[in-house]
Motif scaffolding. Structure first.
Motif, PDB file in Angstrom:
ATOM      1  N   ARG A   1      38.829  42.251  32.629  1.00 33.55           N
ATOM      2  CA  ARG A   1      37.727  41.318  32.504  1.00 33.55           C
ATOM      3  C   ARG A   1      36.432  42.098  32.385  1.00 33.55           C
ATOM      4  NH1 ARG A   1      38.366  37.480  37.589  1.00 33.55           N
ATOM      5  NH2 ARG A   1      38.947  39.452  38.548  1.00 33.55           N
ATOM      6  N   SER A   2      35.406  41.430  31.866  1.00 32.39           N
ATOM      7  CA  SER A   2      34.125  42.091  31.745  1.00 32.39           C
ATOM      8  C   SER A   2      33.556  42.399  33.121  1.00 32.39           C
ATOM      9  CB  SER A   2      33.141  41.203  30.974  1.00 32.39           C
ATOM     10  OG  SER A   2      32.754  40.097  31.770  1.00 32.39           O
ATOM     11  N   TYR A   3      32.633  43.347  33.142  1.00 32.89           N
ATOM     12  CA  TYR A   3      32.023  43.772  34.403  1.00 32.89           C
ATOM     13  C   TYR A   3      31.349  42.601  35.105  1.00 32.89           C
ATOM     14  CZ  TYR A   3      28.744  46.161  37.513  1.00 32.89           C
ATOM     15  OH  TYR A   3      28.021  46.574  38.594  1.00 32.89           O
ATOM     16  N   PHE A   4      30.614  41.788  34.354  1.00 30.12           N
ATOM     17  CA  PHE A   4      29.895  40.688  34.973  1.00 30.12           C
ATOM     18  C   PHE A   4      30.843  39.591  35.449  1.00 30.12           C
ATOM     19  CE2 PHE A   4      26.681  42.689  32.258  1.00 30.12           C
ATOM     20  CZ  PHE A   4      25.707  42.925  33.215  1.00 30.12           C
ATOM     21  N   ARG A   5      31.968  39.415  34.771  1.00 29.70           N
ATOM     22  CA  ARG A   5      32.957  38.455  35.264  1.00 29.70           C
ATOM     23  C   ARG A   5      33.598  38.964  36.541  1.00 29.70           C
ATOM     24  NH1 ARG A   5      37.251  36.473  31.084  1.00 29.70           N
ATOM     25  NH2 ARG A   5      37.740  35.185  32.899  1.00 29.70           N
ATOM     26  N   LEU A   6      33.789  40.283  36.633  1.00 27.96           N
ATOM     27  CA  LEU A   6      34.310  40.847  37.871  1.00 27.96           C
ATOM     28  C   LEU A   6      33.362  40.567  39.032  1.00 27.96           C
ATOM     29  CD1 LEU A   6      35.699  44.346  36.807  1.00 27.96           C
ATOM     30  CD2 LEU A   6      37.002  42.478  37.839  1.00 27.96           C
TER      31      LEU A   6
ATOM     32  N   ALA B   1      31.090  38.224  39.227  1.00 27.44           N
ATOM     33  CA  ALA B   1      31.002  36.785  39.490  1.00 27.44           C
ATOM     34  C   ALA B   1      32.214  36.272  40.253  1.00 27.44           C
ATOM     35  CB  ALA B   1      30.857  36.024  38.173  1.00 27.44           C
ATOM     36  N   SER B   2      33.344  36.979  40.160  1.00 28.45           N
ATOM     37  CA  SER B   2      34.562  36.521  40.831  1.00 28.45           C
ATOM     38  C   SER B   2      34.589  36.873  42.311  1.00 28.45           C
ATOM     39  CB  SER B   2      35.792  37.140  40.149  1.00 28.45           C
ATOM     40  OG  SER B   2      35.883  38.536  40.419  1.00 28.45           O
TER      41      SER B   2
ATOM     42  N   SER C   1      38.754  44.641  43.859  1.00 28.03           N
ATOM     43  CA  SER C   1      37.770  43.583  44.109  1.00 28.03           C
ATOM     44  C   SER C   1      37.883  43.048  45.528  1.00 28.03           C
ATOM     45  CB  SER C   1      37.960  42.445  43.094  1.00 28.03           C
ATOM     46  OG  SER C   1      37.689  42.891  41.784  1.00 28.03           O
TER      47      SER C   1
ATOM     48  N   ASP D   1      45.042  35.448  39.791  1.00 26.27           N
ATOM     49  CA  ASP D   1      44.473  36.763  39.570  1.00 26.27           C
ATOM     50  C   ASP D   1      45.527  37.778  39.183  1.00 26.27           C
ATOM     51  OD1 ASP D   1      41.915  36.095  40.028  1.00 26.27           O
ATOM     52  OD2 ASP D   1      41.938  36.581  42.164  1.00 26.27           O
TER      53      ASP D   1
END
Length: 440
Positions: A201-206, A208-209, A343, A413
């Protein structure tokens, strides 16, 4: 036990000792300043509470680095990531050695702490390399390295400062040692990303999760609460110890103060076996043992805080309790069948070091207002909060037991990663711990 029984096939020989050593060296960058705070205050002609900001910004920087950098370990090329982080950390350490003010020293410390997060990149990596049923054991080895680095860095910094006559030598020496890791650690880190590009996943999606993980994982919530409160107590003690020992009637110098890290080594070494206990007994029992050890340490600090022998014994109890609790907490969260272990670890370690920053700040204010008794009261208060969290979890039905965590793991996930390197495959990772109250 043989190496083959501890790690998966294909893992390079010597990886676990190298990871433990690298963890010790990198984490030391956060703690080596603590016995130097009195020297820093004198050098800049400032108060103890102002100099204490260096320790506090170190904790804050580490927490920020955990959030901003560690999630990359779920998809980045770890060998490259390790090299970049080591370079930035070494440069920031050199900047700290040359800092002309407490403010600039704090900024340099904030930056180097934010990039010295390799221990928390290594943790989920080493779990993925462990043979089924041995994740607790390898976590114990690396976790012991982490605690040894935190403790012995104080000793080394005190001796270096005493010999050189300036606290700046500690920063310079740390820069050299951290830079030296560039010659070793990247060779043992996986060359490939943990998952194929399609599964990343993109960095920003990481980022945001991350909040969602807190609501979805009860084991994570418990581990974060326990980790934050116990580490707050740990940080309250160590960030205040230098001021306590330099004041009358003890009146020690930085080299002797630094030796308290050396005195704490037996407790840290004993904590290594907590990983095996987590594998056999389950994590709640190890957490209870951890809290008992930390509680006893602060009781000793309160009743005999002027005795160097008692302080040394308490340091061992505190080190053992903090490390064993950390191992149990991470064993609990890594038991989930999730592809996003880095994460999960990000959220946990952020909570831990946020707690450490709070503990350092509160202890600094309490020491200024009430002396050593205020520091002891601070530590006991955080231990009480940890005990409440553990009891509440047990009373509410043991939702954080590993067996239930496996049944309720976030399958959304989890990703199937065909073609990923062998070390990234995690079948059997849930074997690392057992349901609370059962043995294996």
């Amino acid at each position: 036990m043989t190496r083959e029984a501890t790690t998966r096939p294909g893992v390079k020989r010597g990886t676990i000792p190298v990871f433990a050593t690298a963890t010790a060296i990198t984490v030391s960058n956060i703690y080596f300043t603590q016995p130097l705070l009195d020297e820093i205050a004198r050098g800049f002609h400032t108060s103890a509470s102002t100099a204490g900001l260096v320790a506090t910004t170190g904790q804050i920087g580490y927490a920020l680095g955990i959030v901003a950098i560690v999630p990359l370990a779920d998809g980045a090329r770890l060998r490259r990531l390790a090299g970049v982080l080591l370079v930035i950390t070494a440069v920031a350490l050199l900047a700290g050695a040359a800092a002309p003010s407490v403010a600039l020293l704090s900024i340099a410390t904030l930056i180097l702490s934010a990039t010295t997060v390799l221990p928390q990149v290594i943790m989920p990596t080493v779990v993925s390399m462990a043979a089924p049923g041995n994740a607790g054991r390898v976590l114990g080895a690396v976790g012991t390295g982490l605690t040894m680095g935190a403790l012995l860095s104080r000793t080394a910094a005190g001796l270096i400062t005493e010999a050189a006559g300036t606290w700046r030598a500690g920063y310079a020496a740390a820069a050299v040692v951290t830079g030296g890791l560039l010659l070793v650690l990247p060779r043992f880190m996986p060359a490939d990303a943990p998952a194929p590009a399609a599964a990343q996943r993109s960095y920003f999606r990481l980022l945001a999760s991350l909040p969602k993980l807190i609501t979805e994982h009860a084991p994570l919530r418990l581990s974060a609460a326990l980790g934050a409160t116990v580490f707050a107590a740990f940080s309250a003690f160590w960030s205040s110890l230098a001021f306590h020992l330099t004041a009358a009637p003890i009146s020690l110098g930085p080299s002797v103060i630094g030796l308290f890290g050396l005195f704490s080594v037996p407790g840290a070494l004993a904590a290594r076996y907590s990983g095996r206990l987590a594998d056999r007994w389950g994590t709640p029992k190890v957490n209870a043992l951890s809290l008992g050890s930390v509680l006893l340490a602060f009781v000793l600090f309160g009743f005999a805080g002027q005795s160097l022998v008692t302080l040394a014994v308490g340091c061992n109890l505190l080190g053992y309790g903090t490390t064993s609790g950390q191992i149990a907490n991470q064993a609990r969260i890594f038991a989930a069948r999730s592809a996003n272990k880095a994460s999960l670890n990000t959220v946990y370690i952020f909570a831990v070091f946020a707690g450490g920053a709070v503990g350092s700040a509160v202890a600094g204010a309490m020491f200024t207002a009430h002396g050593w008794a205020g520091v002891v009261a601070t530590g006991l208060g955080f231990v009480l909060l940890a005990g409440i969290a553990l009891v509440w979890s047990a009373v509410s039905g043991g939702r954080t037991s590993v067996g239930k965590a496996e049944d309720t793991a976030d399958t959304s996930d989890a990703v199937d990663t065909p073609g990923a390197p062998d070390w990234a495959d995690t079948p059997g990772t849930a074997d690392m711990a057992v349901t609370a109250g059962t043995g294996r």
